[in-house]
Write an enzyme that holds these catalytic residues in place. Structure first.
Site, PDB file in Angstrom:
ATOM      1  N   SER A 125      -4.014  -3.541  -4.401  1.00 47.58           N
ATOM      2  CA  SER A 125      -3.055  -4.274  -3.572  1.00 47.58           C
ATOM      3  C   SER A 125      -2.378  -5.357  -4.389  1.00 47.58           C
ATOM      4  CB  SER A 125      -3.823  -4.907  -2.402  1.00 47.58           C
ATOM      5  OG  SER A 125      -3.037  -5.861  -1.750  1.00 47.58           O
ATOM      6  N   TYR A 150     -11.699  -9.842   1.581  1.00 47.64           N
ATOM      7  CA  TYR A 150     -11.041  -8.539   1.437  1.00 47.64           C
ATOM      8  C   TYR A 150     -10.283  -8.475   0.114  1.00 47.64           C
ATOM      9  CZ  TYR A 150      -7.298  -5.128   1.585  1.00 47.64           C
ATOM     10  OH  TYR A 150      -6.422  -4.121   1.231  1.00 47.64           O
ATOM     11  N   LYS A 154     -10.708  -6.097  -3.712  1.00 52.60           N
ATOM     12  CA  LYS A 154      -9.744  -5.334  -4.521  1.00 52.60           C
ATOM     13  C   LYS A 154      -9.828  -5.772  -5.993  1.00 52.60           C
ATOM     14  CE  LYS A 154      -8.377  -2.781  -1.295  1.00 52.60           C
ATOM     15  NZ  LYS A 154      -8.834  -1.395  -1.283  1.00 52.60           N
TER      16      LYS A 154
HETATM   17  P1  NAD Z   1      -7.104   2.576   7.164  1.00 56.30           P
HETATM   18  O1  NAD Z   1      -8.115   1.671   7.778  1.00 56.30           O
HETATM   19  O2  NAD Z   1      -6.084   3.188   8.048  1.00 56.30           O
HETATM   20  O3  NAD Z   1      -7.831   3.740   6.347  1.00 56.30           O
HETATM   21  C1  NAD Z   1      -9.057   3.536   5.685  1.00 56.30           C
HETATM   22  C2  NAD Z   1      -9.966   4.691   6.052  1.00 56.30           C
HETATM   23  O4  NAD Z   1     -11.219   4.528   5.386  1.00 56.30           O
HETATM   24  C3  NAD Z   1     -10.273   4.761   7.549  1.00 56.30           C
HETATM   25  O5  NAD Z   1      -9.996   6.054   8.021  1.00 56.30           O
HETATM   26  C4  NAD Z   1     -11.766   4.430   7.652  1.00 56.30           C
HETATM   27  O6  NAD Z   1     -12.381   5.118   8.720  1.00 56.30           O
HETATM   28  C5  NAD Z   1     -12.268   4.873   6.281  1.00 56.30           C
HETATM   29  N1  NAD Z   1     -13.482   4.196   5.812  1.00 56.30           N
HETATM   30  C6  NAD Z   1     -13.707   2.863   5.676  1.00 56.30           C
HETATM   31  N2  NAD Z   1     -14.945   2.644   5.185  1.00 56.30           N
HETATM   32  C7  NAD Z   1     -15.514   3.870   4.994  1.00 56.30           C
HETATM   33  C8  NAD Z   1     -16.765   4.315   4.514  1.00 56.30           C
HETATM   34  N3  NAD Z   1     -17.738   3.454   4.146  1.00 56.30           N
HETATM   35  N4  NAD Z   1     -17.010   5.646   4.451  1.00 56.30           N
HETATM   36  C9  NAD Z   1     -16.074   6.538   4.830  1.00 56.30           C
HETATM   37  N5  NAD Z   1     -14.862   6.174   5.300  1.00 56.30           N
HETATM   38  C10 NAD Z   1     -14.591   4.859   5.381  1.00 56.30           C
HETATM   39  O7  NAD Z   1      -6.399   1.738   5.997  1.00 56.30           O
HETATM   40  P2  NAD Z   1      -5.090   2.080   5.167  1.00 56.30           P
HETATM   41  O8  NAD Z   1      -4.034   1.131   5.564  1.00 56.30           O
HETATM   42  O9  NAD Z   1      -4.823   3.533   5.176  1.00 56.30           O
HETATM   43  O10 NAD Z   1      -5.588   1.624   3.719  1.00 56.30           O
HETATM   44  C11 NAD Z   1      -6.097   2.545   2.779  1.00 56.30           C
HETATM   45  C12 NAD Z   1      -6.465   1.805   1.516  1.00 56.30           C
HETATM   46  O11 NAD Z   1      -5.330   1.104   1.012  1.00 56.30           O
HETATM   47  C13 NAD Z   1      -7.548   0.734   1.705  1.00 56.30           C
HETATM   48  O12 NAD Z   1      -8.363   0.722   0.552  1.00 56.30           O
HETATM   49  C14 NAD Z   1      -6.764  -0.542   1.811  1.00 56.30           C
HETATM   50  O13 NAD Z   1      -7.534  -1.653   1.432  1.00 56.30           O
HETATM   51  C15 NAD Z   1      -5.644  -0.265   0.824  1.00 56.30           C
HETATM   52  N6  NAD Z   1      -4.447  -1.075   1.048  1.00 56.30           N
HETATM   53  C16 NAD Z   1      -3.837  -1.039   2.266  1.00 56.30           C
HETATM   54  C17 NAD Z   1      -2.705  -1.818   2.484  1.00 56.30           C
HETATM   55  C18 NAD Z   1      -2.033  -1.796   3.834  1.00 56.30           C
HETATM   56  O14 NAD Z   1      -1.197  -2.675   4.079  1.00 56.30           O
HETATM   57  N7  NAD Z   1      -2.302  -0.851   4.714  1.00 56.30           N
HETATM   58  C19 NAD Z   1      -2.195  -2.618   1.461  1.00 56.30           C
HETATM   59  C20 NAD Z   1      -2.833  -2.607   0.213  1.00 56.30           C
HETATM   60  C21 NAD Z   1      -3.965  -1.825   0.017  1.00 56.30           C
HETATM   61  C1  UD1 Z   2      -1.454  -8.900   4.529  1.00 55.86           C
HETATM   62  C2  UD1 Z   2      -2.566  -9.460   3.707  1.00 55.86           C
HETATM   63  C3  UD1 Z   2      -2.708  -8.652   2.437  1.00 55.86           C
HETATM   64  C4  UD1 Z   2      -2.942  -7.189   2.773  1.00 55.86           C
HETATM   65  C5  UD1 Z   2      -1.822  -6.701   3.686  1.00 55.86           C
HETATM   66  C6  UD1 Z   2      -2.096  -5.312   4.170  1.00 55.86           C
HETATM   67  C7  UD1 Z   2      -2.705 -11.826   4.326  1.00 55.86           C
HETATM   68  C8  UD1 Z   2      -2.496 -13.220   3.859  1.00 55.86           C
HETATM   69  N1  UD1 Z   2      -2.333 -10.861   3.447  1.00 55.86           N
HETATM   70  O1  UD1 Z   2      -0.257  -9.013   3.766  1.00 55.86           O
HETATM   71  O2  UD1 Z   2      -3.770  -9.135   1.669  1.00 55.86           O
HETATM   72  O3  UD1 Z   2      -2.978  -6.408   1.598  1.00 55.86           O
HETATM   73  O4  UD1 Z   2      -1.699  -7.563   4.828  1.00 55.86           O
HETATM   74  O5  UD1 Z   2      -3.053  -5.278   5.167  1.00 55.86           O
HETATM   75  O6  UD1 Z   2      -3.178 -11.592   5.419  1.00 55.86           O
HETATM   76  N2  UD1 Z   2       4.115 -12.121   9.993  1.00 55.86           N
HETATM   77  C9  UD1 Z   2       4.628 -12.829  11.074  1.00 55.86           C
HETATM   78  N3  UD1 Z   2       4.096 -12.576  12.299  1.00 55.86           N
HETATM   79  C10 UD1 Z   2       3.092 -11.657  12.506  1.00 55.86           C
HETATM   80  C11 UD1 Z   2       2.597 -10.945  11.397  1.00 55.86           C
HETATM   81  C12 UD1 Z   2       3.129 -11.220  10.150  1.00 55.86           C
HETATM   82  O7  UD1 Z   2       5.519 -13.659  10.934  1.00 55.86           O
HETATM   83  O8  UD1 Z   2       2.651 -11.491  13.658  1.00 55.86           O
HETATM   84  C13 UD1 Z   2       4.705 -12.368   8.662  1.00 55.86           C
HETATM   85  C14 UD1 Z   2       3.700 -12.916   7.661  1.00 55.86           C
HETATM   86  O9  UD1 Z   2       3.732 -14.322   7.646  1.00 55.86           O
HETATM   87  C15 UD1 Z   2       4.237 -12.317   6.352  1.00 55.86           C
HETATM   88  C16 UD1 Z   2       4.930 -11.013   6.775  1.00 55.86           C
HETATM   89  O10 UD1 Z   2       5.126 -11.126   8.176  1.00 55.86           O
HETATM   90  O11 UD1 Z   2       5.214 -13.171   5.830  1.00 55.86           O
HETATM   91  C17 UD1 Z   2       4.078  -9.785   6.487  1.00 55.86           C
HETATM   92  O12 UD1 Z   2       2.782 -10.002   7.047  1.00 55.86           O
HETATM   93  P1  UD1 Z   2       1.662  -8.847   7.052  1.00 55.86           P
HETATM   94  O13 UD1 Z   2       2.236  -7.602   7.585  1.00 55.86           O
HETATM   95  O14 UD1 Z   2       0.460  -9.403   7.732  1.00 55.86           O
HETATM   96  O15 UD1 Z   2       1.390  -8.597   5.514  1.00 55.86           O
HETATM   97  P2  UD1 Z   2       0.996  -9.648   4.368  1.00 55.86           P
HETATM   98  O16 UD1 Z   2       0.654 -10.976   4.901  1.00 55.86           O
HETATM   99  O17 UD1 Z   2       2.057  -9.592   3.334  1.00 55.86           O
END
Ligand code: NAD
Ligand code: UD1
Length: 341
Positions: A125, A150, A154
């Site tokens: 991330s 969290y 990463k």
């Molecule tokens: P998500 O929660 O939709 O998917 C994660 C999946 O992992 C889920 O289906 C959950 O059931 C499974 N899981 C969790 N722990 C497990 C375990 N111990 N054994 C088996 N399955 C398990 O999340 P996502 O948004 O698809 O994110 C996927 C990856 O990307 C994660 O590693 C997350 O940290 C990373 N990531 C997500 C974002 C985002 O904004 N969505 C941003 C940066 C990084």
């Molecule tokens: C957040 C996490 C980041 C994680 C990512 C994906 C924090 C500080 N960071 O990123 O570590 O990888 O989610 O899960 O939590 N916002 C509003 N109102 C809302 C929600 C969000 O104004 O109800 C704004 C936030 O201030 C931000 C932007 O929208 O400026 C995006 O927010 P969000 O979607 O939560 O993502 P990040 O904060 O960038």
């Protein structure tokens, strides 16, 4: 040739499984369904015509994890999505977050070594950069101390991969540093399934417009940005999924330049919260009720990616316009309203 996709029924995993299958790969998903739903397999099958193999396994259980590799002897690469990902929740449950996210990657790497699987792609991330001093961030931008357990998982997972790659250089790894993934598959067959009240901006917006939430809180308009609201790099989920296919292909084709590589996966463009709301309204014709509130603790002011390295080395580029991603997110919200998940 089979790709093991951990967390493959989750938001990013499910879209990646679709792109992998459409590119001709066989897939096996391993997921314990802690944050996803088995019906996601129907959506994947509806889009691709293929139902991926599925193993319900908790990846912190090493014995059960090894069984996946014993059963599917053709696994040649792993994409490791499985993790807990709620930033706020992680502050109150650090042991659960460290336990789940760190033990599962150690188990994956242990299985790679035991079953001689050479290729590994990891979901990292942009959180590892914190508030960078210089924007846009490149892969060389110094990492900063994580703001939450969290985020720290990463950073630690990247360190574990790095040390493992150094110790055992026959294994090839890529960490993809995602910026802000948004949207849904254009077919509306799969999308994001937020658990409870969403923390992230886009599901909060779509639920507000759908009438599930009263109004969106815009967390602060006193930042040092043109309109005062924070800036992020919002990357479409299908574009993000495709980056995984190119990363896997790079490893399988031995095109990697070193045995651990890091890539920024974003669009290269920063968008403020108010700009995003305006784009959503134009794309969907729906008004977003919102109010400006105090800043959210832990939020950074601005970040967006320098994607030069990913564009050149992966031959990948974000293509879907923001308006289209937001429209797809809205279409998915409308579909969710009629689903019983
Ligand atoms: P998500 O929660 O939709 O998917 C994660 C999946 O992992 C889920 O289906 C959950 O059931 C499974 N899981 C969790 N722990 C497990 C375990 N111990 N054994 C088996 N399955 C398990 O999340 P996502 O948004 O698809 O994110 C996927 C990856 O990307 C994660 O590693 C997350 O940290 C990373 N990531 C997500 C974002 C985002 O904004 N969505 C941003 C940066 C990084
Ligand atoms: C957040 C996490 C980041 C994680 C990512 C994906 C924090 C500080 N960071 O990123 O570590 O990888 O989610 O899960 O939590 N916002 C509003 N109102 C809302 C929600 C969000 O104004 O109800 C704004 C936030 O201030 C931000 C932007 O929208 O400026 C995006 O927010 P969000 O979607 O939560 O993502 P990040 O904060 O960038």
């Amino acid at each position: 040739m089979r790709i093991l996709v951990t967390g493959g029924t989750g938001f990013i995993g499910s879209h990646t499984v679709v792109e992998l299958q459409q590119a001709g790969y066989n897939v096996v998903i391993a997921d314990n369904l802690i944050n996803s739903n088995i019906e996601v397999l129907d959506g994947i099958e509806n889009i691709t015509g293929v139902r991926p193999a599925f193993e319900k396994v908790d990846l912190t259980d090493i014995t059960a994890t090894k069984e996946i590799f014993k059963k599917h002897k053709d696994i040649t690469a792993i994409i490791h999505f499985a993790a807990l990902k709620a930033v706020g929740e992680s502050v109150g449950k650090p042991l659960e977050y460290y336990g789940n996210n760190i033990n599962s990657i150690i188990n994956m790497l242990t299985c790679m070594r035991e079953f001689d699987v050479r290729n590994f792609v990891f979901s990292s991330s942009c959180t590892v950069y914190g508030q960078a001093d210089v924007l846009p961030v490149t892969e060389q931008t110094p990492k900063k101390k994580a703001e939450s357990p969290y985020g720290n998982t990463k950073a630690i997972c990247e360190d574990i991969m790095n040390d493992f790659a150094f110790a055992e250089n026959q294994f090839k790894m890529i960490a993809l540093r995602y910026f802000n993934p948004i949207g849904a598959h254009p077919s509306s067959q799969i999308g994001e399934l937020p658990n409870g009240t969403p923390n992230n901006l886009i599901p909060y917006i779509t639920q507000t417009v759908a009438g599930i939430r009263k109004e969106l809180s815009v967390f602060g308009n006193d930042y040092n940005t043109p309109d005062g609201t924070p800036i992020r790099d919002y990357i479409d989920i299908v574009d993000l999924a495709k980056a995984h296919v190119t990363a896997i292909q790079r490893l399988i084709d031995n095109k990697n330049k070193s045995n651990i590589e890091y890539f920024n996966i974003g669009t290269g463009t920063g968008v403020s919260v108010l700009e995003l709301i305006e784009t959503f309204e134009k794309a969907t014709g729906r008004k977003v009720p919102y109010k400006i509130t105090a800043r959210r603790a832990g939020d950074i002011e601005k970040i967006w990616a320098d994607t030069t390295f990913a564009n050149r080395e992966l031959g990948w580029k974000a293509e879907v316009p923001l308006s289209e991603s937001l429209l797809n997110a809205w279409k998915w919200q409308e579909k969710l309203g009629s689903l019983k998940l």
